[in-house]
Scaffold this motif. Structure first.
Motif, PDB file in Angstrom:
ATOM      1  N   LEU A 221      -3.577  26.809  55.255  1.00  0.00           N
ATOM      2  CA  LEU A 221      -4.483  27.884  54.862  1.00  0.00           C
ATOM      3  C   LEU A 221      -4.641  28.803  56.069  1.00  0.00           C
ATOM      4  CD1 LEU A 221      -7.181  25.822  52.931  1.00  0.00           C
ATOM      5  CD2 LEU A 221      -5.112  26.924  52.037  1.00  0.00           C
ATOM      6  N   LEU A 222      -4.096  29.988  55.952  1.00  0.00           N
ATOM      7  CA  LEU A 222      -4.106  30.936  57.061  1.00  0.00           C
ATOM      8  C   LEU A 222      -5.404  31.747  57.055  1.00  0.00           C
ATOM      9  CD1 LEU A 222      -0.430  32.101  56.502  1.00  0.00           C
ATOM     10  CD2 LEU A 222      -1.247  30.514  58.249  1.00  0.00           C
TER      11      LEU A 222
ATOM     12  N   ASN B 141      -5.927  34.787  57.213  1.00  0.00           N
ATOM     13  CA  ASN B 141      -5.836  36.082  56.531  1.00  0.00           C
ATOM     14  C   ASN B 141      -5.898  35.962  55.007  1.00  0.00           C
ATOM     15  OD1 ASN B 141      -3.334  34.981  55.985  1.00  0.00           O
ATOM     16  ND2 ASN B 141      -2.146  36.682  56.801  1.00  0.00           N
ATOM     17  N   GLY B 142      -6.240  34.768  54.488  1.00  0.00           N
ATOM     18  CA  GLY B 142      -6.347  34.575  53.047  1.00  0.00           C
ATOM     19  C   GLY B 142      -5.032  34.246  52.363  1.00  0.00           C
ATOM     20  N   ARG B 143      -4.006  33.942  53.127  1.00  0.00           N
ATOM     21  CA  ARG B 143      -2.712  33.536  52.587  1.00  0.00           C
ATOM     22  C   ARG B 143      -2.516  32.040  52.827  1.00  0.00           C
ATOM     23  NH1 ARG B 143       0.338  36.456  49.424  1.00  0.00           N
ATOM     24  NH2 ARG B 143       2.232  35.669  50.372  1.00  0.00           N
ATOM     25  N   TYR B 144      -1.648  31.424  52.020  1.00  0.00           N
ATOM     26  CA  TYR B 144      -1.320  30.019  52.237  1.00  0.00           C
ATOM     27  C   TYR B 144       0.183  29.831  52.141  1.00  0.00           C
ATOM     28  CZ  TYR B 144      -0.261  29.213  47.343  1.00  0.00           C
ATOM     29  OH  TYR B 144       0.321  29.264  46.102  1.00  0.00           O
ATOM     30  N   VAL B 145       0.650  28.766  52.763  1.00  0.00           N
ATOM     31  CA  VAL B 145       2.041  28.331  52.663  1.00  0.00           C
ATOM     32  C   VAL B 145       2.006  26.843  52.346  1.00  0.00           C
ATOM     33  CG1 VAL B 145       4.234  28.053  53.868  1.00  0.00           C
ATOM     34  CG2 VAL B 145       2.789  30.037  54.369  1.00  0.00           C
ATOM     35  N   GLU B 146       2.723  26.445  51.304  1.00  0.00           N
ATOM     36  CA  GLU B 146       2.788  25.029  50.943  1.00  0.00           C
ATOM     37  C   GLU B 146       4.197  24.509  51.188  1.00  0.00           C
ATOM     38  OE1 GLU B 146       2.815  22.357  46.958  1.00  0.00           O
ATOM     39  OE2 GLU B 146       1.081  23.672  47.194  1.00  0.00           O
ATOM     40  N   ALA B 147       4.285  23.431  51.937  1.00  0.00           N
ATOM     41  CA  ALA B 147       5.560  22.756  52.175  1.00  0.00           C
ATOM     42  C   ALA B 147       5.601  21.496  51.317  1.00  0.00           C
ATOM     43  CB  ALA B 147       5.702  22.396  53.648  1.00  0.00           C
ATOM     44  N   ARG B 148       6.799  21.183  50.836  1.00  0.00           N
ATOM     45  CA  ARG B 148       7.011  19.957  50.042  1.00  0.00           C
ATOM     46  C   ARG B 148       8.247  19.268  50.585  1.00  0.00           C
ATOM     47  NH1 ARG B 148       4.741  19.427  44.491  1.00  0.00           N
ATOM     48  NH2 ARG B 148       2.942  20.799  44.532  1.00  0.00           N
ATOM     49  N   GLY B 149       8.032  18.122  51.198  1.00  0.00           N
ATOM     50  CA  GLY B 149       9.157  17.402  51.793  1.00  0.00           C
ATOM     51  C   GLY B 149       9.825  18.257  52.847  1.00  0.00           C
ATOM     52  N   THR B 150      11.119  18.498  52.696  1.00  0.00           N
ATOM     53  CA  THR B 150      11.849  19.300  53.680  1.00  0.00           C
ATOM     54  C   THR B 150      11.817  20.797  53.356  1.00  0.00           C
ATOM     55  OG1 THR B 150      13.921  18.993  52.471  1.00  0.00           O
ATOM     56  CG2 THR B 150      13.414  17.396  54.226  1.00  0.00           C
TER      57      THR B 150
END
Length: 78
Positions: A22-23, A25-34
């Motif tokens: 959860l950044l 600036n109101g953005r998110y990045v989701e990682a899944r495994g690799t």
């Protein structure tokens, strides 16, 4: 109410497979495994409730309870 900034950072499932960043600036990045950027989008936090809008149009939500993020059947911790 807790400021949204209190929830920024990386949240991870116990097995490390799912990681939400959860950044501030109101953005998110989701990682899944690799897959480091499996999903990306924006989020808003109201109190302890979070709403997600993925860039592809997918929506989801979750809740923070006692330092734990409950989201779509997942349990994530910092």
């Amino acid at each position: 109410m807790t400021p949204a900034e209190d929830f920024t950072g990386v949240w991870v499932t116990a097995d490390g497979h799912i990681r939400h960043e959860l950044l501030p600036n109101g953005r998110y990045v989701e990682a899944r495994g690799t897959r480091e950027r499996a999903y990306e989008g924006r989020y808003e936090i109201n109190g302890t409730h979070i709403e997600y809008w993925d860039d592809t149009g997918f929506t989801a939500d979750g809740n923070f309870v006692d330092g734990v993020l409950y989201h779509a059947g997942m349990v994530l911790r910092r």
